[in-house]
Write a protein that holds these residues in place. Sequence first.
Motif, PDB file in Angstrom:
ATOM      1  N   ARG A 105      -5.462   5.767  -3.840  1.00 36.44           N
ATOM      2  CA  ARG A 105      -6.764   4.383  -4.242  1.00 36.44           C
ATOM      3  C   ARG A 105      -6.341   3.565  -4.903  1.00 36.44           C
ATOM      4  O   ARG A 105      -7.251   2.387  -4.261  1.00 36.44           O
ATOM      5  N   GLN A 153      -3.852   8.814   5.439  1.00 33.08           N
ATOM      6  CA  GLN A 153      -2.655   7.680   4.917  1.00 33.08           C
ATOM      7  C   GLN A 153      -1.687   8.272   6.263  1.00 33.08           C
ATOM      8  O   GLN A 153      -0.691   9.270   6.422  1.00 33.08           O
ATOM      9  N   VAL A 162       7.578  -6.912   3.332  1.00 31.81           N
ATOM     10  CA  VAL A 162       5.536  -7.074   3.370  1.00 31.81           C
ATOM     11  C   VAL A 162       5.867  -7.407   1.548  1.00 31.81           C
ATOM     12  O   VAL A 162       4.717  -7.768   0.897  1.00 31.81           O
ATOM     13  N   CYS A 164      -4.217   2.224  -5.524  1.00 35.59           N
ATOM     14  CA  CYS A 164      -3.238   1.140  -5.822  1.00 35.59           C
ATOM     15  C   CYS A 164      -3.470  -0.343  -4.250  1.00 35.59           C
ATOM     16  O   CYS A 164      -4.506   0.107  -3.768  1.00 35.59           O
ATOM     17  N   ASN A 165      -3.076  -1.658  -4.914  1.00 36.49           N
ATOM     18  CA  ASN A 165      -3.058  -2.202  -3.561  1.00 36.49           C
ATOM     19  C   ASN A 165      -2.807  -2.511  -3.139  1.00 36.49           C
ATOM     20  O   ASN A 165      -2.753  -2.931  -1.620  1.00 36.49           O
ATOM     21  N   GLY A 166      -2.293  -0.917  -1.570  1.00 34.84           N
ATOM     22  CA  GLY A 166      -1.697  -0.792  -0.837  1.00 34.84           C
ATOM     23  C   GLY A 166      -1.018   0.455  -1.093  1.00 34.84           C
ATOM     24  O   GLY A 166      -0.441   0.599  -2.269  1.00 34.84           O
ATOM     25  N   LEU A 167      -0.305   1.033  -0.011  1.00 31.47           N
ATOM     26  CA  LEU A 167       0.227   2.529  -0.253  1.00 31.47           C
ATOM     27  C   LEU A 167       0.694   3.472   1.279  1.00 31.47           C
ATOM     28  O   LEU A 167       0.430   2.796   2.443  1.00 31.47           O
ATOM     29  N   ALA A 168       1.915   3.420   1.066  1.00 29.31           N
ATOM     30  CA  ALA A 168       2.926   3.738   2.604  1.00 29.31           C
ATOM     31  C   ALA A 168       3.482   5.142   1.551  1.00 29.31           C
ATOM     32  O   ALA A 168       4.171   5.344   0.395  1.00 29.31           O
ATOM     33  N   PHE A 178       2.405  -9.372   0.982  1.00 35.31           N
ATOM     34  CA  PHE A 178       1.435  -8.588   0.329  1.00 35.31           C
ATOM     35  C   PHE A 178       1.872  -8.343  -0.694  1.00 35.31           C
ATOM     36  O   PHE A 178       0.155  -7.549  -1.252  1.00 35.31           O
ATOM     37  N   ALA A 179       2.797  -7.861  -1.447  1.00 37.81           N
ATOM     38  CA  ALA A 179       2.622  -7.243  -2.737  1.00 37.81           C
ATOM     39  C   ALA A 179       3.415  -7.738  -3.315  1.00 37.81           C
ATOM     40  O   ALA A 179       4.579  -8.645  -3.592  1.00 37.81           O
ATOM     41  N   MET A 232       1.620  -2.318  -4.789  1.00 35.59           N
ATOM     42  CA  MET A 232       2.244  -1.536  -3.590  1.00 35.59           C
ATOM     43  C   MET A 232       2.372  -0.606  -4.602  1.00 35.59           C
ATOM     44  O   MET A 232       3.264  -0.396  -4.819  1.00 35.59           O
TER      45      MET A 232
END
Length: 141
Positions: free
Chosen positions: A23, A41, A70, A25-29, A73-74, A1
Amino acid sequence: MCLIYTHEANHDLAHAAAATWGRRCNGLAIFSDVGGEVGGQEVFRVPEEARGYEGVWRKVWLAWQFAHSVLWFAEWFALSTDDTFWIIENLRLLLRCPRIAALHAERRPIYLGRTMWSEGAQVAFHQGAGYVLNGAAVIEL
């Protein structure tokens, strides 16, 4: 992530990061001094009293608190500023190298990046180009 910290004046850079390497990444914050949206986002708002270097530290700390929430998630978290460019495919290959993969499989904390030391040998995360922690290292924070 992937985790990005920014501020309002640099939201264009955060948008570019989200639209390019983000884009992959397996997740972005994204964490900023103002909320809203950057590149489609949602942006996590950091309290306004955090300005300058204090604001950077607060954004970094909130990003790691978010990562801790999370962990389901990652397994890996890459944190950087809005003006950093990651080559995600190369990062994934690095994380699969036998030595790193073995340490990760043993659930040992892993920190990849430039290590800075303060008085008493306490690790201080360098804000430069970014760094990567696995879930075990996030838990130790």
